[in-house]
Every structure is written in C-alpha cells, then in structure tokens.
Design a protein around this motif. Sequence first.
Motif, PDB file in Angstrom:
ATOM      1  N   ARG A 175     -14.283  17.564   7.498  1.00  0.00           N
ATOM      2  CA  ARG A 175     -14.631  17.015   8.817  1.00  0.00           C
ATOM      3  C   ARG A 175     -14.455  18.089   9.890  1.00  0.00           C
ATOM      4  O   ARG A 175     -13.596  18.956   9.763  1.00  0.00           O
ATOM      5  CB  ARG A 175     -13.720  15.830   9.130  1.00  0.00           C
ATOM      6  CG  ARG A 175     -13.723  14.793   8.030  1.00  0.00           C
ATOM      7  CD  ARG A 175     -14.517  13.592   8.385  1.00  0.00           C
ATOM      8  NE  ARG A 175     -14.759  12.762   7.207  1.00  0.00           N
ATOM      9  CZ  ARG A 175     -15.568  11.712   7.210  1.00  0.00           C
ATOM     10  NH1 ARG A 175     -16.215  11.386   8.302  1.00  0.00           N
ATOM     11  NH2 ARG A 175     -15.737  10.998   6.127  1.00  0.00           N
ATOM     12  N   LEU A 176     -15.264  18.001  10.943  1.00  0.00           N
ATOM     13  CA  LEU A 176     -15.169  18.948  12.057  1.00  0.00           C
ATOM     14  C   LEU A 176     -14.465  18.265  13.222  1.00  0.00           C
ATOM     15  O   LEU A 176     -14.861  17.179  13.641  1.00  0.00           O
ATOM     16  CB  LEU A 176     -16.573  19.397  12.468  1.00  0.00           C
ATOM     17  CG  LEU A 176     -16.646  20.428  13.597  1.00  0.00           C
ATOM     18  CD1 LEU A 176     -16.024  21.750  13.158  1.00  0.00           C
ATOM     19  CD2 LEU A 176     -18.095  20.643  14.024  1.00  0.00           C
ATOM     20  N   VAL A 187      -9.675  20.892  24.363  1.00  0.00           N
ATOM     21  CA  VAL A 187      -8.547  20.020  24.008  1.00  0.00           C
ATOM     22  C   VAL A 187      -8.847  19.274  22.707  1.00  0.00           C
ATOM     23  O   VAL A 187      -9.850  18.561  22.599  1.00  0.00           O
ATOM     24  CB  VAL A 187      -8.240  19.015  25.142  1.00  0.00           C
ATOM     25  CG1 VAL A 187      -7.072  18.114  24.753  1.00  0.00           C
ATOM     26  CG2 VAL A 187      -7.938  19.764  26.436  1.00  0.00           C
ATOM     27  N   PHE A 188      -7.984  19.498  21.713  1.00  0.00           N
ATOM     28  CA  PHE A 188      -8.134  18.870  20.391  1.00  0.00           C
ATOM     29  C   PHE A 188      -6.984  17.890  20.156  1.00  0.00           C
ATOM     30  O   PHE A 188      -5.887  18.072  20.684  1.00  0.00           O
ATOM     31  CB  PHE A 188      -8.071  19.928  19.280  1.00  0.00           C
ATOM     32  CG  PHE A 188      -9.174  20.946  19.318  1.00  0.00           C
ATOM     33  CD1 PHE A 188     -10.346  20.740  18.597  1.00  0.00           C
ATOM     34  CD2 PHE A 188      -9.037  22.121  20.048  1.00  0.00           C
ATOM     35  CE1 PHE A 188     -11.361  21.690  18.604  1.00  0.00           C
ATOM     36  CE2 PHE A 188     -10.047  23.076  20.059  1.00  0.00           C
ATOM     37  CZ  PHE A 188     -11.212  22.861  19.337  1.00  0.00           C
ATOM     38  N   HIS A 189      -7.231  16.887  19.318  1.00  0.00           N
ATOM     39  CA  HIS A 189      -6.172  15.937  18.950  1.00  0.00           C
ATOM     40  C   HIS A 189      -5.990  15.893  17.441  1.00  0.00           C
ATOM     41  O   HIS A 189      -6.957  15.691  16.703  1.00  0.00           O
ATOM     42  CB  HIS A 189      -6.518  14.526  19.447  1.00  0.00           C
ATOM     43  CG  HIS A 189      -6.385  14.383  20.931  1.00  0.00           C
ATOM     44  ND1 HIS A 189      -5.231  13.941  21.535  1.00  0.00           N
ATOM     45  CD2 HIS A 189      -7.255  14.658  21.933  1.00  0.00           C
ATOM     46  CE1 HIS A 189      -5.398  13.940  22.845  1.00  0.00           C
ATOM     47  NE2 HIS A 189      -6.620  14.371  23.114  1.00  0.00           N
ATOM     48  N   LEU A 190      -4.742  16.080  16.999  1.00  0.00           N
ATOM     49  CA  LEU A 190      -4.410  15.913  15.577  1.00  0.00           C
ATOM     50  C   LEU A 190      -3.369  14.808  15.465  1.00  0.00           C
ATOM     51  O   LEU A 190      -2.434  14.749  16.264  1.00  0.00           O
ATOM     52  CB  LEU A 190      -3.830  17.208  14.984  1.00  0.00           C
ATOM     53  CG  LEU A 190      -4.788  18.364  14.731  1.00  0.00           C
ATOM     54  CD1 LEU A 190      -4.006  19.571  14.228  1.00  0.00           C
ATOM     55  CD2 LEU A 190      -5.885  17.989  13.741  1.00  0.00           C
ATOM     56  N   ASN A 191      -3.531  13.962  14.452  1.00  0.00           N
ATOM     57  CA  ASN A 191      -2.615  12.848  14.254  1.00  0.00           C
ATOM     58  C   ASN A 191      -2.146  12.874  12.794  1.00  0.00           C
ATOM     59  O   ASN A 191      -2.940  12.665  11.880  1.00  0.00           O
ATOM     60  CB  ASN A 191      -3.367  11.550  14.595  1.00  0.00           C
ATOM     61  CG  ASN A 191      -2.557  10.306  14.326  1.00  0.00           C
ATOM     62  OD1 ASN A 191      -3.121   9.266  14.031  1.00  0.00           O
ATOM     63  ND2 ASN A 191      -1.244  10.396  14.415  1.00  0.00           N
ATOM     64  N   ILE A 219     -10.870  23.088  12.594  1.00  0.00           N
ATOM     65  CA  ILE A 219     -10.874  23.430  14.019  1.00  0.00           C
ATOM     66  C   ILE A 219     -11.728  24.680  14.164  1.00  0.00           C
ATOM     67  O   ILE A 219     -11.494  25.679  13.490  1.00  0.00           O
ATOM     68  CB  ILE A 219      -9.441  23.680  14.529  1.00  0.00           C
ATOM     69  CG1 ILE A 219      -8.602  22.404  14.381  1.00  0.00           C
ATOM     70  CG2 ILE A 219      -9.470  24.157  15.981  1.00  0.00           C
ATOM     71  CD1 ILE A 219      -7.145  22.565  14.793  1.00  0.00           C
ATOM     72  N   LYS A 220     -12.759  24.584  15.024  1.00  0.00           N
ATOM     73  CA  LYS A 220     -13.679  25.704  15.185  1.00  0.00           C
ATOM     74  C   LYS A 220     -13.703  26.096  16.654  1.00  0.00           C
ATOM     75  O   LYS A 220     -13.995  25.258  17.507  1.00  0.00           O
ATOM     76  CB  LYS A 220     -15.075  25.267  14.746  1.00  0.00           C
ATOM     77  CG  LYS A 220     -15.812  26.313  13.980  1.00  0.00           C
ATOM     78  CD  LYS A 220     -17.087  25.747  13.419  1.00  0.00           C
ATOM     79  CE  LYS A 220     -17.589  26.673  12.341  1.00  0.00           C
ATOM     80  NZ  LYS A 220     -18.840  26.214  11.782  1.00  0.00           N
ATOM     81  N   VAL A 221     -13.362  27.339  16.940  1.00  0.00           N
ATOM     82  CA  VAL A 221     -13.332  27.799  18.328  1.00  0.00           C
ATOM     83  C   VAL A 221     -14.035  29.148  18.412  1.00  0.00           C
ATOM     84  O   VAL A 221     -14.408  29.731  17.393  1.00  0.00           O
ATOM     85  CB  VAL A 221     -11.881  27.948  18.836  1.00  0.00           C
ATOM     86  CG1 VAL A 221     -11.142  26.620  18.791  1.00  0.00           C
ATOM     87  CG2 VAL A 221     -11.129  28.988  18.023  1.00  0.00           C
ATOM     88  N   GLY A 302      -5.179  22.593   7.102  1.00  0.00           N
ATOM     89  CA  GLY A 302      -6.611  22.575   7.409  1.00  0.00           C
ATOM     90  C   GLY A 302      -7.115  23.970   7.726  1.00  0.00           C
ATOM     91  O   GLY A 302      -6.333  24.918   7.835  1.00  0.00           O
ATOM     92  N   ALA A 303      -8.433  24.092   7.887  1.00  0.00           N
ATOM     93  CA  ALA A 303      -9.057  25.387   8.194  1.00  0.00           C
ATOM     94  C   ALA A 303      -9.155  25.569   9.706  1.00  0.00           C
ATOM     95  O   ALA A 303      -9.367  24.610  10.444  1.00  0.00           O
ATOM     96  CB  ALA A 303     -10.450  25.453   7.574  1.00  0.00           C
ATOM     97  N   PHE A 304      -8.975  26.808  10.154  1.00  0.00           N
ATOM     98  CA  PHE A 304      -9.132  27.166  11.569  1.00  0.00           C
ATOM     99  C   PHE A 304     -10.102  28.335  11.612  1.00  0.00           C
ATOM    100  O   PHE A 304      -9.794  29.425  11.131  1.00  0.00           O
ATOM    101  CB  PHE A 304      -7.766  27.556  12.148  1.00  0.00           C
ATOM    102  CG  PHE A 304      -7.705  27.557  13.655  1.00  0.00           C
ATOM    103  CD1 PHE A 304      -6.880  26.673  14.331  1.00  0.00           C
ATOM    104  CD2 PHE A 304      -8.470  28.449  14.405  1.00  0.00           C
ATOM    105  CE1 PHE A 304      -6.805  26.670  15.724  1.00  0.00           C
ATOM    106  CE2 PHE A 304      -8.405  28.448  15.798  1.00  0.00           C
ATOM    107  CZ  PHE A 304      -7.571  27.555  16.462  1.00  0.00           C
ATOM    108  N   ILE A 305     -11.290  28.102  12.129  1.00  0.00           N
ATOM    109  CA  ILE A 305     -12.339  29.135  12.106  1.00  0.00           C
ATOM    110  C   ILE A 305     -12.557  29.665  13.522  1.00  0.00           C
ATOM    111  O   ILE A 305     -12.744  28.890  14.463  1.00  0.00           O
ATOM    112  CB  ILE A 305     -13.678  28.560  11.567  1.00  0.00           C
ATOM    113  CG1 ILE A 305     -13.467  27.825  10.226  1.00  0.00           C
ATOM    114  CG2 ILE A 305     -14.729  29.663  11.442  1.00  0.00           C
ATOM    115  CD1 ILE A 305     -12.988  28.675   9.087  1.00  0.00           C
TER     116      ILE A 305
END
Length: 445
Positions: A175-176, A187-191, A219-221, A302-305
């Motif tokens: 999922r993205l 601003v991102f939200h992780l739960n 997470i893609k930035v 998770g992946a951070f790109i």
Amino acid sequence: MNERNDTMKRWSQALSSLIMIMLLVFIAAGCQSSNSTDSSKTNKTASKTVHSGKVEIDMKNMAFSPKVVYVTEGTKVTWKNKDAAPHNVVSNSGAFKSKELSEGKTFSYTFNKKGTYKYKCTYHAGMDGTVIVTDKKQAMTMETMSSTEKADSKGKTAPLGTGTSGEPKQADGIRLLPYKMVNGYKVFHLNAKQVWWEVKPGKKVKAWAYNGTVPGPEIKVNQGDKVKIIVKNDLSEGTTVHWHGLDVPFKQDGTGGVSQPDIKPGETWTYTFTVNASPGTYAYHSHPMKDMLKQEQMGLFGAFIVEPKGTGWKQVHPGYQKEYTVLVNDSPQFGYTINGRSYPATPVLPAKVGDKILVHLINIGSMVHPMHLHGMHFQEISQDGVPLPSPVTMDTIATAPGTTYDISFNANQVGKWLFHCHITDHVVDSNGDMSGMITTFDVKK
Ligand SMILES: [Cu+2]
C-alpha cells in the motif's frame, strides 16, 4: 474514570499473570501432551509448537513423524522405530548418527546449539526430517503469542481488525501511504495495531502492523521534503519508529529509551525531519527499548522510498517503465515472505517485453537472502540509498539484514520469471514443495 482505569489495570495484570502461568505450565509439561500419537495426522505438517525438555519422533510407515520439529536449546529428542523394517537416524552435517534400530528401539540426541538440523534414514530414500533449534528468547516470543491466541478463543480480548486503512494498493501488493500538505510539511499518519494477516490462503496469523498491512504502507517522498510523521500506538505495549538509513537528527531517530521514551499504548508521537538522503531505497521499523525482537517479528516495518527533488524516477530515468518494491523477510510469525506473503500468494509483477524495470529491494529480516533472478541478468545500481560508482551486473544478489538495494534490468524475454532466495530452506514448505520467498516477473509481449 479513575475507577475504570484501575479496573482495567487490574484486569491487564490478571491477564498477564494468566499468560505467565500458562507459559510455565507449558514448559513444565515438557509439551509431551502436544506430541500427537496419531502419526497419520502429524506426518506431513510441520509442528508449530516449540518443544522444551524432551520430545519424541516416531519412525513409522517409512517416515519421520513429525517431519519438522521445533525445539529450544538443550532439548533431548528421542526417535523410536515403530516399523517392522530397520531404520537409522543420520544427521546430514554429521552432528549425530545412530546405529541400526530394529523395531521398538530408540535413539536420543540432545540439541545444545541453535540451528537447522536435517537428517535422514540412509536405508530408505526420501525418509528425512528436520529439527530446528531456536534460542529460549525466540521460543518465549512464540509461546507468548500462542497464549494470547488461547485467551482470544475464549473471547477474552477484543476482536481483531482484518484489513487496511484503505490506502491504494500498488502492483507489488504494498500500500502507498497518502499525505496532506500542511504549512510546507508532508504529513503522514501511521497507526500501529494488532490485526490478522493472511500470509497465504489458509494461513492467517496475528500481526502487529502499521495501518493494518504487512509490510506497513510505503512512504514515498522527494529529496529535500520536510515531513511530519504522526505515529499512533494502538498496541498493548510501548513502541517507536526508526527511520532506517535516513540520517535524521538524533531526537527523531526513534530509538526507545535512547533518543525518546517508548510511545505508550494509546498515545501519539510526531517525528519531524527534512529528507536529506540521496534518492534511493530506505526502510522504517519499530525500535522500542522493550520487546524489540517481538515487534519486528510481528510485522512492524515498511519501505521508505526517496525520489529525486521535485520529480519521480520515471522523469529522471525516462527509460524506466516499471518500478516495484520487493521486501524480503524471515520471522517465526510469518515464515519466509516477500511483501508480507508466501509463494504462491506473493505478488506477480507485470512487465512488457522491452520494459526497463527498477526494483527497490529491502532485506528487513535477520538472515542473509541471496536473491536470484531467472532468465535475465540485472544491475545493482545502488546500495543503502547510495549510487554505486559503476553498476555491477549479476543474477544473484546476497542481500544482508537491514540492507537496501536498487536493481534494474531489461525485460527482454517473454516468460514467468522467478525471483527468489537461493537458500533452499527459504523457498520450500515442510513437504519440500515450493513456498516462501519466491515472487514472479510476468513478462508479456
Ligand atoms: Cu533466504
């Protein structure tokens, strides 16, 4: 309100005592009760129980039963021949070897060292088995999980969620994570919460997941972005999030008890940093002071790109038609997985002949996994987010725990091409059939 908190506190203390007692009873019993006498039932399935003290394996109908046994260090394993024909027990590595055992005879060996021990009967081709020795800490983790399971079946804990928070699914099954722009910040939200996770059809296990998905959403930035990541902890224990490879300021490093206290259950924590890392592949995972091993094994990663400034890979490298993330993992909870699934439930990655494909490859497990591509060679173009001075061409890359890679290849042949770990144990189930750390590139005309 206070009274309610007190009741809850007493209730959770009672529950943890109950789990502790169940655990002690289990260890004291030496788990003999779970050693089924119905060999036809246990013959072909791996026992998920971790045995301590002693355990018996039958030699019956020309097979070892159970075929795969998990034990803790120091456990004495006894093989008993229940066939009329003679058998023996010979370790492939030479660690142990019985003499010929006629009907009714036994052989014992005490496993004092962690590892995977394959063995066979040298008289009968195909009659083989495996003893997997885990350390006591790892076994504790697994037992605590199964105790929680028991509490659940009695309806004592809240029902579990099953899914995601609705993030869009990418072709690689990950999922993205969406974001909102607020005052110049993404601003991102992780739960973090507990869910059921289907590793493959018929294998649903409990997971601790970010936004209900294993791995957590990608997470893609872009390089240079200012980000705020708001983490809500809905687990039953403290947690943190560490930004793996991103070289953030110390206060944002997410190491529990070192750069911050563990985020308490029910609380939130905001991480704020500027992404200075070079465009490439990174990761995030929980890094609490307490229970770090269990949290990673339960799925909190998770992946951070990082993409180039103000643009995407496809704009910078116009040749790339496809971009996929492949995250390999090993854990007692999920087994050997790619993007949270075990083959054949792993994603099929589509391509057309002539496509140039970019793969963000992440080893988030605790073992080395040599990943091998069928039909085509690929180039390693960067490692830990840093471009190599000159790309290296290969067909197998020995991915190390905690290491990330960008690889690229031209899909120049039609076919369903496997991309898999080349340690055979990691790509088979307890029957020796293909399973686990395998995915497929489906190249079409
Ligand atoms: Cu492997």
